[in-house]
Design a protein around this motif. Sequence first.
Motif, PDB file in Angstrom:
ATOM      1  N   GLY A   7       0.837  -1.183   0.000  1.00  0.00           N
ATOM      2  CA  GLY A   7       0.000   0.000   0.000  1.00  0.00           C
ATOM      3  C   GLY A   7       0.877   1.240   0.000  1.00  0.00           C
ATOM      4  N   ALA A   8       0.247   2.401  -0.028  1.00  0.00           N
ATOM      5  CA  ALA A   8       0.965   3.679   0.056  1.00  0.00           C
ATOM      6  C   ALA A   8       0.007   4.700   0.640  1.00  0.00           C
ATOM      7  N   VAL A   9       0.497   5.514   1.575  1.00  0.00           N
ATOM      8  CA  VAL A   9      -0.378   6.533   2.153  1.00  0.00           C
ATOM      9  C   VAL A   9       0.438   7.728   2.623  1.00  0.00           C
ATOM     10  N   ILE A  10      -0.140   8.899   2.425  1.00  0.00           N
ATOM     11  CA  ILE A  10       0.347  10.144   3.019  1.00  0.00           C
ATOM     12  C   ILE A  10      -0.706  10.567   4.039  1.00  0.00           C
ATOM     13  N   LYS A  11      -0.260  10.819   5.248  1.00  0.00           N
ATOM     14  CA  LYS A  11      -1.170  11.183   6.339  1.00  0.00           C
ATOM     15  C   LYS A  11      -0.865  12.623   6.755  1.00  0.00           C
ATOM     16  N   MET A  12      -1.894  13.479   6.722  1.00  0.00           N
ATOM     17  CA  MET A  12      -1.704  14.884   7.082  1.00  0.00           C
ATOM     18  C   MET A  12      -2.758  15.273   8.120  1.00  0.00           C
ATOM     19  N   THR A  13      -2.299  15.707   9.284  1.00  0.00           N
ATOM     20  CA  THR A  13      -3.206  16.098  10.367  1.00  0.00           C
ATOM     21  C   THR A  13      -3.116  17.601  10.592  1.00  0.00           C
ATOM     22  N   PHE A  14      -4.280  18.257  10.597  1.00  0.00           N
ATOM     23  CA  PHE A  14      -4.378  19.706  10.741  1.00  0.00           C
ATOM     24  C   PHE A  14      -5.053  20.043  12.073  1.00  0.00           C
ATOM     25  N   VAL A  15      -4.517  21.027  12.775  1.00  0.00           N
ATOM     26  CA  VAL A  15      -5.044  21.459  14.066  1.00  0.00           C
ATOM     27  C   VAL A  15      -5.731  22.809  13.898  1.00  0.00           C
ATOM     28  N   TYR A  16      -6.970  22.919  14.417  1.00  0.00           N
ATOM     29  CA  TYR A  16      -7.762  24.146  14.261  1.00  0.00           C
ATOM     30  C   TYR A  16      -8.253  24.656  15.614  1.00  0.00           C
ATOM     31  N   ASP A  17      -8.486  25.965  15.678  1.00  0.00           N
ATOM     32  CA  ASP A  17      -9.151  26.546  16.851  1.00  0.00           C
ATOM     33  C   ASP A  17     -10.640  26.207  16.831  1.00  0.00           C
ATOM     34  N   ASP A  18     -11.233  26.246  15.630  1.00  0.00           N
ATOM     35  CA  ASP A  18     -12.692  26.094  15.508  1.00  0.00           C
ATOM     36  C   ASP A  18     -13.023  24.804  14.734  1.00  0.00           C
TER      37      ASP A  18
ATOM     38  N   SER B 167     -10.324  13.577  13.555  1.00  0.00           N
ATOM     39  CA  SER B 167      -9.457  12.733  14.387  1.00  0.00           C
ATOM     40  C   SER B 167      -9.292  13.294  15.793  1.00  0.00           C
ATOM     41  N   SER B 168     -10.163  14.230  16.164  1.00  0.00           N
ATOM     42  CA  SER B 168     -10.082  14.858  17.484  1.00  0.00           C
ATOM     43  C   SER B 168     -10.416  13.856  18.578  1.00  0.00           C
ATOM     44  N   LYS B 169      -9.776  14.018  19.722  1.00  0.00           N
ATOM     45  CA  LYS B 169     -10.236  13.320  20.912  1.00  0.00           C
ATOM     46  C   LYS B 169     -11.429  14.089  21.484  1.00  0.00           C
ATOM     47  N   ALA B 170     -12.278  13.382  22.236  1.00  0.00           N
ATOM     48  CA  ALA B 170     -13.465  14.019  22.802  1.00  0.00           C
ATOM     49  C   ALA B 170     -13.085  15.207  23.685  1.00  0.00           C
ATOM     50  N   GLU B 171     -11.993  15.069  24.413  1.00  0.00           N
ATOM     51  CA  GLU B 171     -11.487  16.162  25.247  1.00  0.00           C
ATOM     52  C   GLU B 171     -10.085  16.517  24.751  1.00  0.00           C
ATOM     53  N   GLY B 172     -10.022  17.241  23.652  1.00  0.00           N
ATOM     54  CA  GLY B 172      -8.709  17.564  23.101  1.00  0.00           C
ATOM     55  C   GLY B 172      -8.808  18.572  21.978  1.00  0.00           C
ATOM     56  N   GLU B 173      -7.716  18.749  21.257  1.00  0.00           N
ATOM     57  CA  GLU B 173      -7.662  19.718  20.176  1.00  0.00           C
ATOM     58  C   GLU B 173      -8.590  19.316  19.031  1.00  0.00           C
ATOM     59  N   ASN B 174      -8.985  20.314  18.262  1.00  0.00           N
ATOM     60  CA  ASN B 174      -9.806  20.080  17.075  1.00  0.00           C
ATOM     61  C   ASN B 174      -8.886  19.707  15.920  1.00  0.00           C
ATOM     62  N   ARG B 175      -9.054  18.491  15.403  1.00  0.00           N
ATOM     63  CA  ARG B 175      -8.145  17.997  14.368  1.00  0.00           C
ATOM     64  C   ARG B 175      -8.902  17.338  13.216  1.00  0.00           C
ATOM     65  N   LEU B 176      -8.428  17.586  12.019  1.00  0.00           N
ATOM     66  CA  LEU B 176      -8.842  16.846  10.830  1.00  0.00           C
ATOM     67  C   LEU B 176      -7.619  16.120  10.289  1.00  0.00           C
TER      68      LEU B 176
ATOM     69  N   TYR C 229       0.242  21.676  11.620  1.00  0.00           N
ATOM     70  CA  TYR C 229      -0.057  20.442  10.898  1.00  0.00           C
ATOM     71  C   TYR C 229       1.183  19.560  10.869  1.00  0.00           C
ATOM     72  N   GLU C 230       0.958  18.285  10.616  1.00  0.00           N
ATOM     73  CA  GLU C 230       2.047  17.314  10.519  1.00  0.00           C
ATOM     74  C   GLU C 230       1.777  16.405   9.326  1.00  0.00           C
ATOM     75  N   ILE C 231       2.832  16.079   8.593  1.00  0.00           N
ATOM     76  CA  ILE C 231       2.717  15.175   7.453  1.00  0.00           C
ATOM     77  C   ILE C 231       3.648  13.985   7.662  1.00  0.00           C
ATOM     78  N   SER C 232       3.163  12.817   7.340  1.00  0.00           N
ATOM     79  CA  SER C 232       4.016  11.627   7.357  1.00  0.00           C
ATOM     80  C   SER C 232       3.695  10.805   6.120  1.00  0.00           C
ATOM     81  N   GLU C 233       4.698  10.105   5.616  1.00  0.00           N
ATOM     82  CA  GLU C 233       4.534   9.366   4.365  1.00  0.00           C
ATOM     83  C   GLU C 233       4.982   7.929   4.539  1.00  0.00           C
ATOM     84  N   TRP C 234       4.169   7.021   3.978  1.00  0.00           N
ATOM     85  CA  TRP C 234       4.460   5.589   4.044  1.00  0.00           C
ATOM     86  C   TRP C 234       4.330   5.025   2.631  1.00  0.00           C
TER      87      TRP C 234
END
Length: 430
Positions: free
Chosen positions: A265-276, A307-316, A358-363
């Motif tokens: 397989g192949a995947v690029i994973k990018m997680t973004f952190v938002y205030d709202d 991908s946010s935790k219920a009690e945590g930062e707002n993430r996509l 944001y953070e990017i990782s590649e596999w």
Amino acid sequence: MMNTKMSDYDVIVIGAGLAGLTAAKALHEKGKKYLILEATDRAGGKVSSKVSEDSSRYFEQGAQFVNKDMTEIVKLIEEAGMTLEETHIPEDLVVISEKSREPIRFDFKDIPAMLREVAETESASQSLASLLDKHVGNKRKRQIIKSFVASETTVNSDYINAEALEDLVSRITTTNNELNYQASGPLSRVVRYLETINEEAIRYLEPVVKVKAIENGYILKTKNKTKYHAKALIMAVPPTAAARIEFSSSLAEHYDRYLKSYVDGAVIKMTFVYDDPFWREQAIKGKKRTVYGVIYAANEGVNVMDSSKAEGENRLTLFIGGDKAKELASVPIEVKEFFAKERLIEVFGDEAEMYKDYEISEWQGSPYCGGGYGAMVHYKGEPKAREHLKEPFNNLVFASTELGPQFPQFMEGAIRSGQYAAKRLVEEMQ
């Protein structure tokens, strides 16, 4: 000059990912003399956490989610001093397609039923794409299913053996959402916990390049021209990585067709952190709804999820899987970021551009840990390759998430595969 480490080990484990580390843990508990050879400079394989310098924020670069049916990884999380924290999954959530914004009512577990229906009229042992093209008349629905499968497996449906996919999905034995929970801290702590148990037995930067069967076991040769001897082997690497190792003739004759049945397989994973968390109030068919995920039909293998935790930062988190990940592998990171932003803006508007981190990782294409969540049996491969790799042959056995008796392609699959391999090998050696 060849450097020879000819200690008589009971077992050598090749690979220090979750499968290898948990197999070694089981050997440790049985009092076996063992060694772990890891090709890279770290343990964990596709489990990798990036922690900020002040430890205020961390990102999981690879594996991330669990549920309570995944009992072995949950146990390790707790043994590593962490707890489970709920992922933010509201009851009124919807998953939509990117253009129509129509809710998608399709689940990965629907695939076996669909394939069983096809098998009544023709063989399911062909590419998934060809079956979908024949049996799903609506083009848009086909696109959505293909993109959904490519995002779930990180392999495009053109290459996936449909019969093997049915087997894989049937081993995801849970009625609960696989994404329900996350660890309360970085998953690298689980890796470190397992490393500590096996600390004296791990040799890093020792990629195995040759395996030779001899009368009383095996001789291994590494890229560093070091030789090791053991009575038995656990090959705890993906089948695609094992296929790049040179095996002596009797082993190659037995294993080659099964190892070469897989495609990475192949995947690029990018997680973004938002205030709202703007995606939780979207107009869907005239109602305010919480968008939990988006499947991009026009970009096969691309999806985004909360991908946010219920009690945590707002993430996509946006995943770019399959051929699209391979296509973007060689472009600058700015191009990957631009592609991701365009996909988010396409659905959520300009607010999606207002992320604060944001953070990017590649596999993709690693010679040692493959890519994506795991390798898949390709359409020309042996659908039952897993059955031949997971059982010992002449005191050699394979272990990886692909071979997991339950939860393949998850951390749980790797752990259970490692445990099973160690148990079966010890039985064979008695």
